[in-house]
Design an enzyme around this catalytic site. Structure first.
Site, PDB file in Angstrom:
ATOM      1  N   PHE A 155      45.153  42.651  31.790  1.00  0.00           N
ATOM      2  CA  PHE A 155      44.891  43.747  32.724  1.00  0.00           C
ATOM      3  C   PHE A 155      45.706  43.488  33.982  1.00  0.00           C
ATOM      4  CE2 PHE A 155      42.922  45.906  36.259  1.00  0.00           C
ATOM      5  CZ  PHE A 155      42.787  47.182  35.752  1.00  0.00           C
ATOM      6  N   ASP A 240      50.018  36.430  37.538  1.00  0.00           N
ATOM      7  CA  ASP A 240      49.216  37.468  38.188  1.00  0.00           C
ATOM      8  C   ASP A 240      47.896  36.839  38.630  1.00  0.00           C
ATOM      9  OD1 ASP A 240      47.534  39.537  38.897  1.00  0.00           O
ATOM     10  OD2 ASP A 240      48.137  40.864  37.263  1.00  0.00           O
ATOM     11  N   LYS A 269      43.946  42.136  46.245  1.00  0.00           N
ATOM     12  CA  LYS A 269      42.494  42.105  46.413  1.00  0.00           C
ATOM     13  C   LYS A 269      42.053  41.286  47.615  1.00  0.00           C
ATOM     14  CE  LYS A 269      41.444  43.240  41.594  1.00  0.00           C
ATOM     15  NZ  LYS A 269      41.213  44.658  41.846  1.00  0.00           N
TER      16      LYS A 269
END
Length: 416
Positions: A155, A240, A269
């Protein structure tokens, strides 16, 4: 569980209730989310409050965007100070916050240069562009033939290019035609990865821990193996760490568990402190230097407000306090979950303050368990059937964590 006493009052007379607000969203908001029926109006630290004044312990933390808690006073102060001075210039001009942010972030990660963006998906898209350009200009791949190897169950976001290499049909169905140039291999399989790499490979893009897939942690040695394969084959290792990074797993970066340094590191984030979207590609100078003026950009990327908040986030991480808390409280989380295995929990995976918990399907789906926990004043999120994810703010106390685990035990025992 017992929540701290409410310090604010519910919305006044005439304000819409949670039920009314949820109903009002239906005709005017696109239905791309299916949230739990909680309407958050206020938050502080590890707790949120709905419009009626009910309080909930946040055990999701915005998918790690709120690693430092809601309205962290250091970050709020930094944002207020910058709001009073300057919010946006665009990169058409310099601003007085950006250099310090880039310097501190590069130093924190042990890399050379920073490409500031806004969202995690933008960081991933930026890395894809950088890797392809590096492959053509430095590695010598024939124009238009560069490939990037990714992992099954990944993801990385929901843009058209990113869903092109997703293996989640919910994310893909109906959004083709898809962007070519990606090869998908099983996660945690070095032999498959080695077989997929050839002279066209620009990069290997993976999550050191797969978050959306259910907090999937690879075998010891996998990340070091990826690093060695990419080094030997002359392609880039792109990590990531948008969810796994910035303290979540007990270290600043998840790759540190194997003492690995990628060529490009993707952050987001938590980098914005739960206040403003901030993301970045951090990497080697010789890789990020392939970009030249006009080839890539973002109106808000590197804006003064984002840079000021991002610098304050780096300052919190420089103390090591949050990494230590995640490591220490991670033992409490692991111990509490281990005690529930065979008692409604089929298995779990955890590192630091991050866990994927597989619920016995005979008890309920992940959403049903999440709904049951909501009724107990605990907010979590399900993924993939009967799995729930736990990712509380790193400011959570041991008492709060044990109480949340007690609520999970209660829901599993009583059923949904």
């Amino acid at each position: 569980m017992t929540a701290p006493a409410r310090t604010t009052t519910p919305a006044g007379a005439g304000a819409r209730s949670s039920e009314e607000l949820i109903r009002a969203e239906e005709p005017v908001l696109a239905h791309n989310y299916h949230p739990l029926p909680v309407v958050v109006a206020r938050a502080e630290g590890t707790w949120v409050e709905d419009v009626e004044g009910r309080r909930y312990l946040d055990m999701l933390a915005g998918y790690s965007a709120l690693n430092f808690g809601h309205r962290n006073p250091v970050l709020i102060e930094a944002a207020h100070r910058q709001l009073d001075r300057l919010t946006l210039t665009s990169r058409a001009f310099h601003n007085d916050q950006l250099a310090g942010f880039a310097e501190s972030l590069a130093a924190l990660t042990g890399l050379d240069m920073v490409l500031p963006m806004n969202t995690g998906a933008e960081a991933v898209e930026s890395a894809v562009k950088v890797a392809r350009k590096w492959a053509y200009e430095v590695k010598g791949v024939e124009p238009g033939r560069a490939t990037i190897v990714v992992a099954d169950g990944n993801f990385h976001g929901r843009t058209t290019t990113i869903v092109s290499f997703s293996t989640d049909e919910t994310a893909r169905a109906g959004f083709g035609p898809f962007t070519p140039g990606f090869r998908v291999v099983p996660y945690n399989d070095l032999a498959a990865l080695e077989a997929a790499i050839d002279e066209t490979t620009a990069a290997v893009l993976i999550e050191p821990i797969q978050g959306e897939a259910g907090v999937i942690i690879p075998d010891d040695g996998y990340l070091a193996g990826v690093r060695e394969l990419t080094r030997r084959s002359g392609c880039l290792f792109v990590a990531d760490e948008i969810q796994s990074g910035l303290g979540r797993t007990g270290t600043t970066l998840a790759v540190e568990h194997e003492a690995v340094v990628p060529d490009l590191l993707l952050l987001g984030k938590a980098l914005g402190g739960g206040i403003v979207p901030v993301s970045a590609v951090v990497g080697r100078r010789d890789v990020l230097s392939v970009l030249r003026p006009g080839e890539h950009g973002s109106t808000f990327g590197g804006n003064p407000l984002a840079a000021a908040v991002g610098s304050a986030v780096v300052g919190l991480l420089e103390t090591g306090e949050y990494q230590r808390r995640a490591a220490e409280l991670g033992l409490v989380l692991r111990g509490g979950l281990a005690a529930l295995v065979g008692r409604g929990v089929e298995g779990f995976r955890s590192r630091g303050l991050w866990a994927g918990v597989d619920i016995d399907p005979s008890i309920g789906t992940g959403r049903e368990i999440s709904r049951g926990l909501m009724e107990e004043g605990i907010l979590v999120k399900d993924t993939h059937g009967s799995t729930i994810r736990l990712a509380p703010p790193l400011t959570i106390t041991a008492e709060e964590l044990r109480s949340a685990l007690g609520s999970l035990e209660k829901v599993l025992t009583q059923g949904v």
